[in-house]
Design an enzyme around this catalytic site. Structure first.
Site, PDB file in Angstrom:
ATOM      1  N   ASP A  67       0.833  -1.197   0.000  1.00 65.86           N
ATOM      2  CA  ASP A  67       0.000   0.000   0.000  1.00 65.86           C
ATOM      3  C   ASP A  67       0.880   1.264   0.000  1.00 65.86           C
ATOM      4  OD1 ASP A  67      -2.673   1.122   0.197  1.00 65.86           O
ATOM      5  OD2 ASP A  67      -1.940   1.902   2.110  1.00 65.86           O
TER       6      ASP A  67
ATOM      7  N   LYS B  10       1.400   4.396  -2.945  1.00 68.32           N
ATOM      8  CA  LYS B  10       1.388   5.845  -2.738  1.00 68.32           C
ATOM      9  C   LYS B  10       2.651   6.480  -3.307  1.00 68.32           C
ATOM     10  CE  LYS B  10      -1.368   5.320   1.416  1.00 68.32           C
ATOM     11  NZ  LYS B  10      -1.344   5.286   2.857  1.00 68.32           N
TER      12      LYS B  10
END
Ligand code: ADP
Ligand code: ASP
Ligand code: MG
Length: 817
Positions: free
Chosen positions: A674, A678
């Site tokens: 995750d 980003k």
């Protein structure tokens, strides 16, 4: 004296006749002009066309017409006046015989057609007399045959004013107290052949008779509240105009406001007789007064209209520059062919002239223009005479447009924002209208966006929220609490028109009640389906719409392109779309630009922190991102900020989980995927092409932790790491350093790794679950640091809110000039 005209929309059956009778009584009308029942003129034409093509179903078509009239007679319970009933039957018989004749001869000339369609109004007028008499209201039928004399242009006959006015005056000089009922639309030649005045011609019958008799008022009764700011069937927000000048009415009706026939305005204008447009279905509504006066409106424009189905003939050529008389020759050629020019527009460079005509005239117009300009085409002065079809003209009409700068700008802005492509533009010399040619398929969007730009004081941003989880629910709460103050300060209403979850959706074009949306959504049987949503949006002519994705669903992300292509902006809290392969990322950006919609996703990295916006602003101002370092995972941030000699790694992970800072399975966070997404997005936003596989991720935990099937096993495996981390922390602290898991980009490379940092580093003081990014640019050699809460429903929903506000503010800017 009052003359009333009832259109076909007002009379289509027995109920219509009863309704009109009440109006005749309450208005104390002396003269009534009536149209055929709605649809009858078209039905008669279709029957004639079928007969002429040898299709025997014309008999069924004519039977259906007879049945409609007979049903009205039966419903009205009028059987006593046998004379009139016989006359109606006789008309029907004549109509059937004529159609048989058309069938045998296979010929349906304009002359025959006028005769056949004239029966429609004749029957209505007789039916009305029948019913009025049955109600003991003295009424008499007067055939327009005795009043309206015309030339011989069948289908579009012109009134012979001398003869007609004489006949009208003579007839009405000896009329008593009874009401005179006249069929509209039809006339006769000097030799007694039936003609018609063109579609919608009953309006002209009424205004012409009203003008000759210098009536006090001509009332046109129809199915809408008078002249409206736009066709209410196409623009839901259209409103009624209380007062309108003859000239404004003329422009509006010429450009499509069907409510009054353009030619019908002149007779009334010449005699100064006011025309009042009223609604048969709402008789107490004042309607529109059309007279020499107009109201000084607060808006620049009076109305917005459209004509659909036009063709544009383009005459192009560099040799036309400065050559006199080209336009005059175009006009002459088309006039000689009896072709009506709806609009003409010339590019200021004079390299092209375009003329809008009706589709049926296109071929003839092209052919005759090619003949006229044969020499110019041979000598290449004119390169091309081409045709563009399936177009519409939109006209913005109003007295106040004269000398008002910025009107055209407002039109182009509205079109630009809503993706309407302008093909040609023309301003009438009267400056009473600006007309724009666009593609037919853009018509309703164009009308609505202009109506919004010129009239709607309340600007509305329509919001669709996908996802009812923590973020979606919180977002709805935030909208509920902030929208009033936002509307006060920005003038834009935030209106949630739809909420959808993974199964069902709710939709309301006027806005969903934000205090009570969960229950209706729970009870909804409308499946969540983007196609269906798009149909709703189209049916309700909604513009300025934003789709807000608060899900983590790949399926929803897959719809972004379709949504954009339907002019819907996107605000995504969902990261999936942006972290797909670079080609997908580019396609999304390109599509958003092409369809002029917003695509914002500030919360994709750092929740509510303004990271993406800052990177974008830096780049827009000409700066270049050279390097950045970031901690963009609340879980990882918490673990490393909390771990110390007394708080071993495995226990800290457990605490993070207990506090709700991790995904249900903490490995999802510890894998770094995750976080990497980003970083990937920020790299892309910095202008660098990169794929997720290009990011080197240092695993925080070894592979066997990912193999653990049970949570207990996982913590046992995690415990095995405690010592490694403890040692490392101890060693680092001896150098006054700490360990942090940092995402980094520099020189085309990105990584996520565990780094030792000392007091000089901007991340040294990071606490709790906070996020941080240090951006190094050409200008910021000392990094620009953004730090703060980067996770949690509240801040994420706040970030989504700021994207929504950005769109609303951009929408607002269009109005401020
Ligand atoms: P009638 O049968 O009464 O003659 P029409 O169908 O000819 O009625 O004209 C009324 C219709 O005109 C309305 O139903 C409406 O859809 C259409 N219309 C188009 N533009 C306008 C406008 N600007 N204001 C009002 N009506 C309009
Ligand atoms: N019935 C005719 C038409 O449909 C005339 C009218 O309604 O005014 O065009
Ligand atoms: Mg009409």
């Amino acid at each position: 004296m009052k003359i009333l005209k009832f259109g076909g929309t007002s009379i289509s059956d027995a109920t219509g006749i009863i309704r009109c009778t009440r109006i005749i009584q309450s208005q104390k009308a002396q003269i009534i002009v009536c149209s055929a029942f709605s649809g009858i003129t078209d039905a008669l034409i279709n029957a004639g066309l079928s007969a002429a093509s040898g299709i025997s179903d014309f008999r069924q078509l004519s039977q259906a017409i007879v049945k409609r009239h007979e049903k009205a007679v039966n419903d009205l319970l009028i059987t006593q006046n046998t004379l009139l009933l016989d006359q109606i039957n006789e008309i029907h018989r004549e109509m059937e015989q004529l159609l048989e004749g058309v069938y045998l001869l296979r010929e349906f000339s304009p002359r025959t057609r006028d005769l056949i369609v004239s029966f429609g109004e004749k029957i209505t007028a007789r039916l009305l007399v029948l019913f009025l008499n049955s109600q003991h209201i003295p009424a008499e039928f007067c055939d327009s045959y005795h009043l309206i004399y015309t030339n011989e242009v069948f289908g579009q006959a012109k009134i012979d004013t001398e003869r007609s006015s004489k006949a009208i005056k003579e007839h009405f000089s000896k009329i008593d107290q009874s009401v005179t009922i006249i069929p509209g639309f039809t006339g006769r030649t000097e030799n007694g052949v039936i003609t018609t005045l063109g579609r919608g011609g009953s309006d002209l019958t009424a205004t012409y008779i009203g003008a000759v008799l210098e009536a006090d008022e001509i009332q046109i009764w129809t199915d809408v509240n008078g002249f409206m700011s736009a066709d209410p069937n196409k623009v839901k927000e259209a409103f009624s105009l209380s007062m309108i000048s003859y000239d404004e009415a003329l422009e509006l009706s010429y450009f499509g406001a069907k409510v009054l026939l353009p030619h019908s305005i002149r007779p009334a204008k010449e005699k100064g007789v006011p025309i009042v447009i009223k609604n048969t279905f709402d008789p107490s509504f004042a309607g529109t007064i059309c007279s020499a006066k107009t109201t000084p409106l607060k808006h620049f424009a009076k109305g917005i209209t459209s004509i659909d189905r036009i063709s544009l003939i383009n005459i192009k050529g560099s040799g036309m520059i400065g050559v006199r008389g080209i336009s005059a020759r175009i006009f002459r050629t088309l006039a000689d062919q009896d072709i009506n020019v709806i609009l003409i527009s010339q590019a200021s460079s004079e390299q092209s002239v375009c003329v809008a005509v009706e589709p049926k005239a296109t071929l003839k117009a092209c052919k005759s223009l090619k003949e006229t300009f044969q020499l110019e085409m041979m000598s290449k002065m004119i390169d091309e005479i081409g045709v563009e079809e399936n177009l519409s003209i939109i006209a913005v009409v109003g007295d106040r447009m004269k000398n008002t700068p910025g009107v055209a700008g407002r039109i182009f802005n509205a079109f630009g924002e809503n993706g309407v492509n302008v093909i040609a533009i023309a301003q009438g010399a009267s400056e009473l209208n600006i007309s724009i040619v666009i593609s037919k398929e853009d018509e309703e969007r164009a009308l609505n966006s202009l109506h919004n730009a010129f009239f709607t004081q309340k600007r509305i941003l329509n919001l669709i929220i996908a996802g009812k989880g923590l973020i979606g629910s919180e977002l709805i709460e935030q909208i509920k609490y902030s929208r009033e103050s936002f509307q006060k300060s920005n003038g834009v209403e935030l209106r949630v028109i739809s909420v959808l979850d993974s199964k069902n959706m709710i939709f309301h074009p006027h806005g969903i009640d934000l205090s009570n949306w969960k229950k209706p959504l729970g009870q909804s049987h409308t499946p969540s389906d983007i196609r269906r949503l798009l149909t709703f949006i189209e049916e309700n002519n909604l513009i300025n719409t934003v789709f807000i994705d608060c899900t983590a669903s790949e399926q929803i992300a897959d719809h972004y392109l379709t949504l954009m292509k339907n002019r819907i902006s996107i605000v995504a809290a969902n990261k999936i779309a942006n972290t797909k392969p670079m080609s997908d990322y580019k396609r999304l950006k390109k599509t958003a630009a092409e369809y002029k919609v917003h695509f914002l996703y500030e919360t994709n990295a750092g929740a509510g922190l303004p990271i993406i916006d800052t990177i974008r602003n830096l780049r827009d101002s000409g700066d270049e991102i050279i390097k950045f370092e970031a901690i963009l995972s609340g879980t990882i941030s918490f673990i490393f900020n909390s771990m110390n000699e007394n708080a071993p790694f495995s226990e800290t992970v457990k605490r993070a989980k207990d506090l709700g800072y991790t995904e249900p399975d903490p490995r999802v966070d510890l894998s770094g995927t995750d976080f990497a997404r980003k970083i990937l997005l920020l790299v892309r936003e910095s202008g660098v092409s990169m794929e997720i596989e290009d990011i080197a991720i240092e695993r925080l935990i070894p592979t066997r932790c990912f193999q653990a099937e049970k949570q207990e096993d996982l913590y046992l495996f995690l415990k095995e790491q405690d010592n490694r981390y403890a040692q490392w922390i101890k060693k680092a602290s001896q150098k006054n350093a700490i360990i942090r898991c940092i995402g980094k980009y520099e020189g085309g490379k990105a990584s996520i790794s565990l780094l030792e940092i000392n007091q000089d580093h901007p991340f040294y003081s990071l606490q709790g679950t906070d996020h941080i990014i240090a951006i190094y640019t050409r200008r910021y050699t000392n990094p620009l640091v953004i730090k703060g809460a980067g996770a949690g429903a509240e801040v994420t929903a706040g970030g989504v809110m700021s994207d929504i506000f950005r769109i609303a503010t951009a929408m607002n800017k269009r109005w401020d000039y």
